[in-house]
Design a protein around this motif. Structure first.
Motif, PDB file in Angstrom:
ATOM      1  N   LEU A  12       0.845  -1.214   0.030  1.00  0.00           N
ATOM      2  CA  LEU A  12      -0.059   0.043   0.046  1.00  0.00           C
ATOM      3  C   LEU A  12       0.947   1.106  -0.123  1.00  0.00           C
ATOM      4  O   LEU A  12       0.456   2.313  -0.579  1.00  0.00           O
ATOM      5  CB  LEU A  12      -0.996   0.135   1.209  1.00  0.00           C
ATOM      6  N   THR A  16       0.817   4.226  -2.902  1.00  0.00           N
ATOM      7  CA  THR A  16       0.666   5.582  -2.581  1.00  0.00           C
ATOM      8  C   THR A  16       1.983   6.416  -3.093  1.00  0.00           C
ATOM      9  O   THR A  16       1.867   7.433  -3.541  1.00  0.00           O
ATOM     10  CB  THR A  16       0.494   5.601  -1.039  1.00  0.00           C
ATOM     11  N   VAL A  93       0.127   6.277   5.040  1.00  0.00           N
ATOM     12  CA  VAL A  93      -0.963   4.946   4.588  1.00  0.00           C
ATOM     13  C   VAL A  93      -0.381   3.595   5.120  1.00  0.00           C
ATOM     14  O   VAL A  93      -1.432   2.915   5.526  1.00  0.00           O
ATOM     15  CB  VAL A  93      -0.874   5.316   3.020  1.00  0.00           C
ATOM     16  N   PHE A  97      -2.978   1.102   7.784  1.00  0.00           N
ATOM     17  CA  PHE A  97      -3.458  -0.190   7.317  1.00  0.00           C
ATOM     18  C   PHE A  97      -2.997  -1.189   8.835  1.00  0.00           C
ATOM     19  O   PHE A  97      -4.026  -1.782   9.084  1.00  0.00           O
ATOM     20  CB  PHE A  97      -2.734  -0.657   6.240  1.00  0.00           C
ATOM     21  N   TRP A 108      -9.144  -6.325   5.211  1.00  0.00           N
ATOM     22  CA  TRP A 108      -9.727  -5.658   4.295  1.00  0.00           C
ATOM     23  C   TRP A 108     -10.055  -4.130   4.853  1.00  0.00           C
ATOM     24  O   TRP A 108     -10.396  -3.062   4.151  1.00  0.00           O
ATOM     25  CB  TRP A 108     -10.989  -6.405   3.822  1.00  0.00           C
ATOM     26  N   ILE A 111      -7.117  -2.174   4.646  1.00  0.00           N
ATOM     27  CA  ILE A 111      -7.099  -1.372   3.285  1.00  0.00           C
ATOM     28  C   ILE A 111      -8.112  -0.203   3.165  1.00  0.00           C
ATOM     29  O   ILE A 111      -7.491   0.568   2.296  1.00  0.00           O
ATOM     30  CB  ILE A 111      -7.514  -2.479   2.338  1.00  0.00           C
ATOM     31  N   ILE A 112      -9.237  -0.266   3.287  1.00  0.00           N
ATOM     32  CA  ILE A 112     -10.051   0.838   3.219  1.00  0.00           C
ATOM     33  C   ILE A 112      -9.916   2.045   3.863  1.00  0.00           C
ATOM     34  O   ILE A 112      -9.578   3.030   3.313  1.00  0.00           O
ATOM     35  CB  ILE A 112     -11.651   0.309   3.755  1.00  0.00           C
ATOM     36  N   ALA A 114      -6.624   2.727   4.692  1.00  0.00           N
ATOM     37  CA  ALA A 114      -5.340   3.000   3.925  1.00  0.00           C
ATOM     38  C   ALA A 114      -5.738   3.803   2.751  1.00  0.00           C
ATOM     39  O   ALA A 114      -5.231   5.054   2.273  1.00  0.00           O
ATOM     40  CB  ALA A 114      -4.378   1.897   3.626  1.00  0.00           C
ATOM     41  N   VAL A 115      -6.723   3.402   1.869  1.00  0.00           N
ATOM     42  CA  VAL A 115      -7.175   4.090   0.641  1.00  0.00           C
ATOM     43  C   VAL A 115      -7.994   5.506   0.884  1.00  0.00           C
ATOM     44  O   VAL A 115      -7.618   6.427   0.356  1.00  0.00           O
ATOM     45  CB  VAL A 115      -8.090   2.882  -0.184  1.00  0.00           C
ATOM     46  N   MET A 118      -5.154   7.612   1.698  1.00  0.00           N
ATOM     47  CA  MET A 118      -4.313   7.722   0.197  1.00  0.00           C
ATOM     48  C   MET A 118      -5.200   8.876  -0.489  1.00  0.00           C
ATOM     49  O   MET A 118      -4.427   9.825  -1.339  1.00  0.00           O
ATOM     50  CB  MET A 118      -4.135   6.438  -0.299  1.00  0.00           C
ATOM     51  N   LEU A 119      -6.451   8.875  -0.694  1.00  0.00           N
ATOM     52  CA  LEU A 119      -7.205   9.714  -1.522  1.00  0.00           C
ATOM     53  C   LEU A 119      -7.692  10.916  -0.754  1.00  0.00           C
ATOM     54  O   LEU A 119      -8.249  12.014  -1.255  1.00  0.00           O
ATOM     55  CB  LEU A 119      -8.325   8.736  -2.193  1.00  0.00           C
ATOM     56  N   TRP A 124      -2.758  14.072   0.394  1.00  0.00           N
ATOM     57  CA  TRP A 124      -2.045  14.311  -1.039  1.00  0.00           C
ATOM     58  C   TRP A 124      -1.181  15.577  -1.263  1.00  0.00           C
ATOM     59  O   TRP A 124      -0.490  15.586  -1.598  1.00  0.00           O
ATOM     60  CB  TRP A 124      -3.403  13.906  -2.130  1.00  0.00           C
TER      61      TRP A 124
END
Length: 380
Positions: A12, A16, A93, A97, A108, A111-112, A114-115, A118-119, A124
């Motif tokens: 991840l 990123t 990120v 996680f 999972w 992961i959510i 972290a995403v 990330m976004l 950013w």
């Protein structure tokens, strides 16, 4: 520690970094970045102070400057600071996680979370700036990850690592030293019923990280007023704590700082874009953060829930002392915690939709033997 979560976190982080590196050189270098670049160039000329003076009362913390200089030594140019910040953002990120996976036991959900981080637009953006705004976040996340591991397994090594991570915050950003002191106080309050010897030893570890700063101010006392004298405690207040306390509780001071603090949490600024600026957070994260708060209160292990919520509330406090509204650059470490809460909100929502209780140990309940449904008590 199992290897799979570490591998997933690294993957991840790598994704990123690739995402944040895209168009890294496109925006023009800002005046703040030029200040860091100039100080990084001075290191190559042999100037290696602990704190860097830009001009007058403006000083810089060392972490971002030395990171910038390291990438310049490896062949970088004026975007070396941006490369370093992108790596720090990718580390955020990966750590989110690991924390989410540790709290929920579900990769999972990690992961959510972290995403989402990330976004997140503000994360950013700050990860593509060659300044120190993003630098406190990974250290605070390391503290949180290790503290949660200490709560779960009572590991002295984890507690010591948590203390060291917070201690190093003294050198990454103007808002970080006082934030670290508040978060370590929170640690001692939440863990007060645990082994006091371990708490004392870890506190010594936290304090030891501040020794280089103390030595620097001993050698260069004239630099205190414009560095820790502005970022932590005024020199006059250090000499006269009573006057410092009176200044702290001054109604005008409290009113101004409270207004800035609550303005920071204004949802219309955090989640809704203006004509000239994008919102710092994703709008979709708003309901998930609310659900994550509910999950922390109701279903997360008590100490872990208190630490996550309280740390998210504490981090923006110090930024309010700088007198600037909407100070995301001084409280960027809150962004990973909000992404973590959003991930916990998804976990709570999944449990709700699947009619599962979050506190179950995921083992099938054994059937009661010799039970007669026609009687209230089992047969003897």
């Amino acid at each position: 520690m199992r290897l799979k979560p570490i591998v997933a976190a690294c993957a991840l982080g790598a994704i990123t970094l690739l995402l944040y590196a895209f168009r890294l050189t496109a925006p023009p270098v800002t005046p703040n970045e030029l200040a860091f670049n100039a100080r990084a160039q001075s290191i190559r000329a042999g100037s290696t102070p602990l704190f860097f003076q830009v001009q007058g009362e403006h000083w810089l913390q060392p972490a971002a400057v030395y990171a910038n200089a390291a990438f310049r030594a490896a062949g970088g140019d004026d975007v070396s600071g941006r490369v370093a910040s992108a790596i720090v953002g990718a580390t955020d990120v990966a750590l989110v996680f690991l924390i989410a996976q540790l709290m929920t036991g579900r990769a999972w959900i990690g992961i959510i979370a972290a995403v989402i981080l990330m976004l997140t637009p503000a994360h950013w953006s700050l990860a593509q700036r060659g300044t120190d705004a993003i630098y406190p976040a990974p250290l605070i996340l390391l503290w949180l990850w290790n503290l949660l591991r200490f709560f779960k397994w009572d590991s002295m090594r984890s507690l010591g690592a948590a203390a060291a991570s917070l201690g190093l915050c003294a050198y990454v950003h103007p808002a970080a030293p006082l934030t670290a002191a508040f978060l370590w106080t929170l640690t001692l309050i939440v863990a007060r019923r645990r082994d006091r010897v371990r708490l004392m030893l870890s506190t010594l570890t936290f304090a030891a990280a501040w020794v280089p700063a103390a030595w620097w101010f001993f050698r260069h006392p004239d630099t205190y007023a414009d560095t820790f004298g502005r970022w932590v405690i005024l020199a006059a207040h250090a000499r006269n704590p009573i006057a410092g306390f009176q200044a702290l509780i001054n109604p005008n001071t409290l009113g101004t700082r409270a207004s800035l603090y609550w303005g920071f949490w204004d949802p219309s600024w955090l989640f809704f874009s203006a004509d000239d600026a994008a919102a710092p957070l994703l709008l979709v994260a708003l309901p998930l953060i609310v659900l994550g708060l509910i999950r922390c209160v109701r279903q997360v292990e008590r100490d872990a829930g208190i630490v996550v919520i309280a740390s998210a509330a504490i981090i923006p406090v110090v930024g309010s002392t700088f007198g600037v509204p909407y100070y995301m650059g001084d409280a960027a470490a809150v962004l990973p915690l909000l992404a973590l809460l959003a991930g916990l909100g998804v976990d709570w929502l999944a449990d709700l939709l699947l009619r599962r209780r979050a506190l179950e140990n995921h083992e099938d309940a054994g059937s009661a033997e010799r039970w007669d449904a026609d009687h209230l008590m089992p047969r003897s």
